[in-house]
Design a protein around this motif. Structure first.
Motif, PDB file in Angstrom:
ATOM      1  N   VAL A   1      -5.983  14.731   7.893  1.00 17.56           N
ATOM      2  CA  VAL A   1      -5.441  13.509   8.490  1.00 17.56           C
ATOM      3  C   VAL A   1      -6.002  12.295   7.750  1.00 17.56           C
ATOM      4  O   VAL A   1      -7.205  12.214   7.492  1.00 17.56           O
ATOM      5  CB  VAL A   1      -5.785  13.406   9.991  1.00 17.56           C
ATOM      6  N   ILE A   2      -5.110  11.368   7.423  1.00 15.37           N
ATOM      7  CA  ILE A   2      -5.484  10.180   6.646  1.00 15.37           C
ATOM      8  C   ILE A   2      -5.612   8.974   7.569  1.00 15.37           C
ATOM      9  O   ILE A   2      -4.704   8.684   8.356  1.00 15.37           O
ATOM     10  CB  ILE A   2      -4.417   9.887   5.566  1.00 15.37           C
ATOM     11  N   THR A   3      -6.755   8.290   7.460  1.00 13.14           N
ATOM     12  CA  THR A   3      -6.967   7.056   8.239  1.00 13.14           C
ATOM     13  C   THR A   3      -7.893   6.124   7.458  1.00 13.14           C
ATOM     14  O   THR A   3      -8.673   6.577   6.620  1.00 13.14           O
ATOM     15  CB  THR A   3      -7.590   7.358   9.617  1.00 13.14           C
ATOM     16  N   ARG A   4      -7.794   4.821   7.782  1.00  8.87           N
ATOM     17  CA  ARG A   4      -8.754   3.851   7.241  1.00  8.87           C
ATOM     18  C   ARG A   4      -9.796   3.506   8.302  1.00  8.87           C
ATOM     19  O   ARG A   4     -10.699   2.710   8.049  1.00  8.87           O
ATOM     20  CB  ARG A   4      -8.040   2.549   6.849  1.00  8.87           C
ATOM     21  N   ASN A   5      -9.655   4.076   9.482  1.00  8.84           N
ATOM     22  CA  ASN A   5     -10.403   3.610  10.647  1.00  8.84           C
ATOM     23  C   ASN A   5     -11.569   4.557  10.966  1.00  8.84           C
ATOM     24  O   ASN A   5     -11.367   5.738  11.227  1.00  8.84           O
ATOM     25  CB  ASN A   5      -9.402   3.539  11.819  1.00  8.84           C
ATOM     26  N   GLU A   6     -12.770   4.004  10.984  1.00 17.17           N
ATOM     27  CA  GLU A   6     -13.980   4.832  11.171  1.00 17.17           C
ATOM     28  C   GLU A   6     -14.026   5.488  12.555  1.00 17.17           C
ATOM     29  O   GLU A   6     -14.388   6.665  12.681  1.00 17.17           O
ATOM     30  CB  GLU A   6     -15.225   3.959  10.996  1.00 17.17           C
ATOM     31  N   ALA A   7     -13.655   4.718  13.581  1.00 17.11           N
ATOM     32  CA  ALA A   7     -13.710   5.277  14.942  1.00 17.11           C
ATOM     33  C   ALA A   7     -12.699   6.417  15.079  1.00 17.11           C
ATOM     34  O   ALA A   7     -13.003   7.474  15.653  1.00 17.11           O
ATOM     35  CB  ALA A   7     -13.423   4.184  15.966  1.00 17.11           C
ATOM     36  N   ALA A   8     -11.509   6.209  14.508  1.00 15.19           N
ATOM     37  CA  ALA A   8     -10.492   7.268  14.560  1.00 15.19           C
ATOM     38  C   ALA A   8     -10.977   8.489  13.783  1.00 15.19           C
ATOM     39  O   ALA A   8     -10.773   9.634  14.213  1.00 15.19           O
ATOM     40  CB  ALA A   8      -9.176   6.755  13.973  1.00 15.19           C
ATOM     41  N   ARG A   9     -11.659   8.246  12.658  1.00 14.96           N
ATOM     42  CA  ARG A   9     -12.191   9.363  11.865  1.00 14.96           C
ATOM     43  C   ARG A   9     -13.128  10.217  12.710  1.00 14.96           C
ATOM     44  O   ARG A   9     -13.004  11.437  12.753  1.00 14.96           O
ATOM     45  CB  ARG A   9     -12.945   8.817  10.638  1.00 14.96           C
ATOM     46  N   ARG A  10     -14.046   9.561  13.408  1.00 15.71           N
ATOM     47  CA  ARG A  10     -15.026  10.307  14.214  1.00 15.71           C
ATOM     48  C   ARG A  10     -14.330  11.110  15.302  1.00 15.71           C
ATOM     49  O   ARG A  10     -14.613  12.280  15.527  1.00 15.71           O
ATOM     50  CB  ARG A  10     -16.051   9.339  14.840  1.00 15.71           C
ATOM     51  N   GLU A  11     -13.397  10.461  15.984  1.00 15.94           N
ATOM     52  CA  GLU A  11     -12.684  11.113  17.088  1.00 15.94           C
ATOM     53  C   GLU A  11     -11.884  12.330  16.613  1.00 15.94           C
ATOM     54  O   GLU A  11     -11.923  13.402  17.210  1.00 15.94           O
ATOM     55  CB  GLU A  11     -11.707  10.101  17.700  1.00 15.94           C
TER      56      GLU A  11
ATOM     57  N   ALA B   1     -12.269  16.475  17.128  1.00 12.08           N
ATOM     58  CA  ALA B   1     -11.165  17.270  17.692  1.00 12.08           C
ATOM     59  C   ALA B   1     -10.707  18.382  16.749  1.00 12.08           C
ATOM     60  O   ALA B   1      -9.791  19.135  17.086  1.00 12.08           O
ATOM     61  CB  ALA B   1      -9.996  16.350  18.023  1.00 12.08           C
ATOM     62  N   GLY B   2     -11.321  18.452  15.543  1.00 10.70           N
ATOM     63  CA  GLY B   2     -11.013  19.584  14.655  1.00 10.70           C
ATOM     64  C   GLY B   2     -10.175  19.247  13.435  1.00 10.70           C
ATOM     65  O   GLY B   2      -9.759  20.147  12.700  1.00 10.70           O
ATOM     66  N   ALA B   3      -9.926  17.950  13.189  1.00  7.26           N
ATOM     67  CA  ALA B   3      -9.184  17.567  11.982  1.00  7.26           C
ATOM     68  C   ALA B   3     -10.137  17.449  10.792  1.00  7.26           C
ATOM     69  O   ALA B   3     -11.332  17.241  10.962  1.00  7.26           O
ATOM     70  CB  ALA B   3      -8.484  16.232  12.219  1.00  7.26           C
ATOM     71  N   THR B   4      -9.569  17.588   9.600  1.00  7.87           N
ATOM     72  CA  THR B   4     -10.292  17.281   8.368  1.00  7.87           C
ATOM     73  C   THR B   4      -9.823  15.893   7.957  1.00  7.87           C
ATOM     74  O   THR B   4      -8.662  15.716   7.566  1.00  7.87           O
ATOM     75  CB  THR B   4      -9.951  18.316   7.275  1.00  7.87           C
ATOM     76  N   VAL B   5     -10.705  14.904   8.106  1.00  6.14           N
ATOM     77  CA  VAL B   5     -10.257  13.514   7.996  1.00  6.14           C
ATOM     78  C   VAL B   5     -10.638  12.934   6.637  1.00  6.14           C
ATOM     79  O   VAL B   5     -11.756  13.117   6.157  1.00  6.14           O
ATOM     80  CB  VAL B   5     -10.864  12.664   9.135  1.00  6.14           C
ATOM     81  N   VAL B   6      -9.681  12.243   6.020  1.00  2.73           N
ATOM     82  CA  VAL B   6      -9.892  11.623   4.705  1.00  2.73           C
ATOM     83  C   VAL B   6      -9.426  10.178   4.768  1.00  2.73           C
ATOM     84  O   VAL B   6      -8.745   9.770   5.713  1.00  2.73           O
ATOM     85  CB  VAL B   6      -9.133  12.390   3.595  1.00  2.73           C
ATOM     86  N   SER B   7      -9.793   9.401   3.713  1.00  2.00           N
ATOM     87  CA  SER B   7      -9.507   7.968   3.785  1.00  2.00           C
ATOM     88  C   SER B   7      -8.440   7.490   2.814  1.00  2.00           C
ATOM     89  O   SER B   7      -8.204   6.290   2.715  1.00  2.00           O
ATOM     90  CB  SER B   7     -10.801   7.183   3.563  1.00  2.00           C
ATOM     91  N   SER B   8      -7.779   8.408   2.105  1.00  2.00           N
ATOM     92  CA  SER B   8      -6.690   7.978   1.222  1.00  2.00           C
ATOM     93  C   SER B   8      -5.750   9.153   0.958  1.00  2.00           C
ATOM     94  O   SER B   8      -6.153  10.318   1.065  1.00  2.00           O
ATOM     95  CB  SER B   8      -7.248   7.478  -0.122  1.00  2.00           C
ATOM     96  N   PRO B   9      -4.499   8.854   0.570  1.00  2.00           N
ATOM     97  CA  PRO B   9      -3.570   9.928   0.216  1.00  2.00           C
ATOM     98  C   PRO B   9      -4.088  10.776  -0.953  1.00  2.00           C
ATOM     99  O   PRO B   9      -3.926  12.003  -0.958  1.00  2.00           O
ATOM    100  CB  PRO B   9      -2.295   9.164  -0.175  1.00  2.00           C
ATOM    101  N   GLU B  10      -4.733  10.132  -1.911  1.00  2.00           N
ATOM    102  CA  GLU B  10      -5.255  10.880  -3.074  1.00  2.00           C
ATOM    103  C   GLU B  10      -6.336  11.864  -2.631  1.00  2.00           C
ATOM    104  O   GLU B  10      -6.381  13.012  -3.074  1.00  2.00           O
ATOM    105  CB  GLU B  10      -5.838   9.898  -4.116  1.00  2.00           C
ATOM    106  N   GLN B  11      -7.210  11.406  -1.736  1.00  2.00           N
ATOM    107  CA  GLN B  11      -8.267  12.287  -1.229  1.00  2.00           C
ATOM    108  C   GLN B  11      -7.660  13.426  -0.404  1.00  2.00           C
ATOM    109  O   GLN B  11      -8.186  14.547  -0.392  1.00  2.00           O
ATOM    110  CB  GLN B  11      -9.241  11.466  -0.389  1.00  2.00           C
ATOM    111  N   ALA B  12      -6.544  13.147   0.248  1.00  2.00           N
ATOM    112  CA  ALA B  12      -5.876  14.200   1.036  1.00  2.00           C
ATOM    113  C   ALA B  12      -5.404  15.325   0.119  1.00  2.00           C
ATOM    114  O   ALA B  12      -5.592  16.515   0.420  1.00  2.00           O
ATOM    115  CB  ALA B  12      -4.704  13.614   1.807  1.00  2.00           C
ATOM    116  N   LEU B  13      -4.810  14.970  -1.010  1.00  2.00           N
ATOM    117  CA  LEU B  13      -4.340  16.003  -1.944  1.00  2.00           C
ATOM    118  C   LEU B  13      -5.506  16.806  -2.499  1.00  2.00           C
ATOM    119  O   LEU B  13      -5.446  18.035  -2.604  1.00  2.00           O
ATOM    120  CB  LEU B  13      -3.578  15.358  -3.115  1.00  2.00           C
ATOM    121  N   LYS B  14      -6.576  16.107  -2.850  1.00  2.00           N
ATOM    122  CA  LYS B  14      -7.759  16.784  -3.404  1.00  2.00           C
ATOM    123  C   LYS B  14      -8.332  17.768  -2.371  1.00  2.00           C
ATOM    124  O   LYS B  14      -8.669  18.915  -2.690  1.00  2.00           O
ATOM    125  CB  LYS B  14      -8.800  15.720  -3.772  1.00  2.00           C
TER     126      LYS B  14
END
Ligand code: NAP
Length: 190
Positions: free
Chosen positions: A83-93, A97-110
């Motif tokens: 899951v891609i987000t720029r938001n730190e609080a959303a990342r933690r949440e 809950a079991g997501a693998t959280v990243v901060s950019s589309p490029e990082q998502a592909l990697k």
């Protein structure tokens, strides 16, 4: 250098030769994929088709698409949910809950390339993430919903480098148990 070139270069260096990146979505005949945070139709057969297609492979989505899933259905089972987000609080949440959280589309592909089942990687939406990652995809699995429902989120534009390679059924529509008509299309890009 375009995103597609960047992706191709990265793929040559680190990814298995058989890797395939696909987009999968349902859209109305007018190109609507979402309305007010959800999908304005009901086609249970499409949800089953989505599961059959993506199971065992990493799926990449934007934070709003994650939010659109009922809590009890997320993370989507049997798939690394990136899951891609720029938001730190959303990342933690979402991490809790079991997501693998990243901060950019490029990082998502990697991240997807390092996940289980990475010979196929599925970009599952929504609109912002399709726009960001469409250039990396060579396959689009599209459920066309025979509806003119209005919405606020649109499918990506497939340019002339994309070719239709399969339509099911070849003519007309399938009919859902909900009575909604739909068909499945496969589009590929060289
Ligand atoms: N019909 C279908 O097949 C289908 C599939 C999926 C979704 N949908 C629908 O589409 C809608 C959601 O789509 P959407 O376009 O509104 O949202 P989205 O693409 O699901 O998520 C957007 C969010 O992703 C994060 N994001 C986007 N670009 C980013 C970047 N470059 N770097 C870091 N984070 C980034 C941001 O999260 P933060 O705000 O947390 O920073 C942004 O708010 C819903 O209605 C959903 O039901 C339909």
């Amino acid at each position: 250098m375009s995103r597609a070139q960047t992706t191709a270069g990265h793929r040559a260096d680190t990814a298995p030769a058989t890797e395939r990146i696909g987009m999968i979505y349902a859209r109305t005949t007018d190109g609507v994929i979402g309305a007010a945070g959800s999908m304005p139709w009901s086609v249970p057969e499409d949800l089953a088709h989505f599961k059959r297609t993506t199971i065992g492979h990493p799926v990449i989505m934007g934070r709003k698409t994650w939010d659109s899933f009922p809590e009890k259905f997320r993370p989507l089972p049997g798939r690394t949910n990136i899951v891609i987000t720029r938001n730190e609080a959303a990342r933690r949440e979402m991490t809790a809950a079991g997501a693998t959280v990243v901060s950019s589309p490029e990082q998502a592909l990697k991240t997807a390339r390092a996940a289980e089942g990475s010979e196929e990687i599925w970009i599952i939406g929504g609109g912002e993430i399709f726009d960001a990652l469409a250039d990396a995809a060579s396959l689009a699995v599209i459920t066309v919903i025979n509806s003119a429902a209005p919405g606020d989120t649109r499918a990506p534009q497939l340019d002339s480098t994309w070719k239709s390679t399969m339509v099911e059924p070849a003519n007309g529509w399938l009919t859902s148990s909900s009575t909604q008509e739909y068909r499945i299309e496969l589009w590929e890009k060289n």
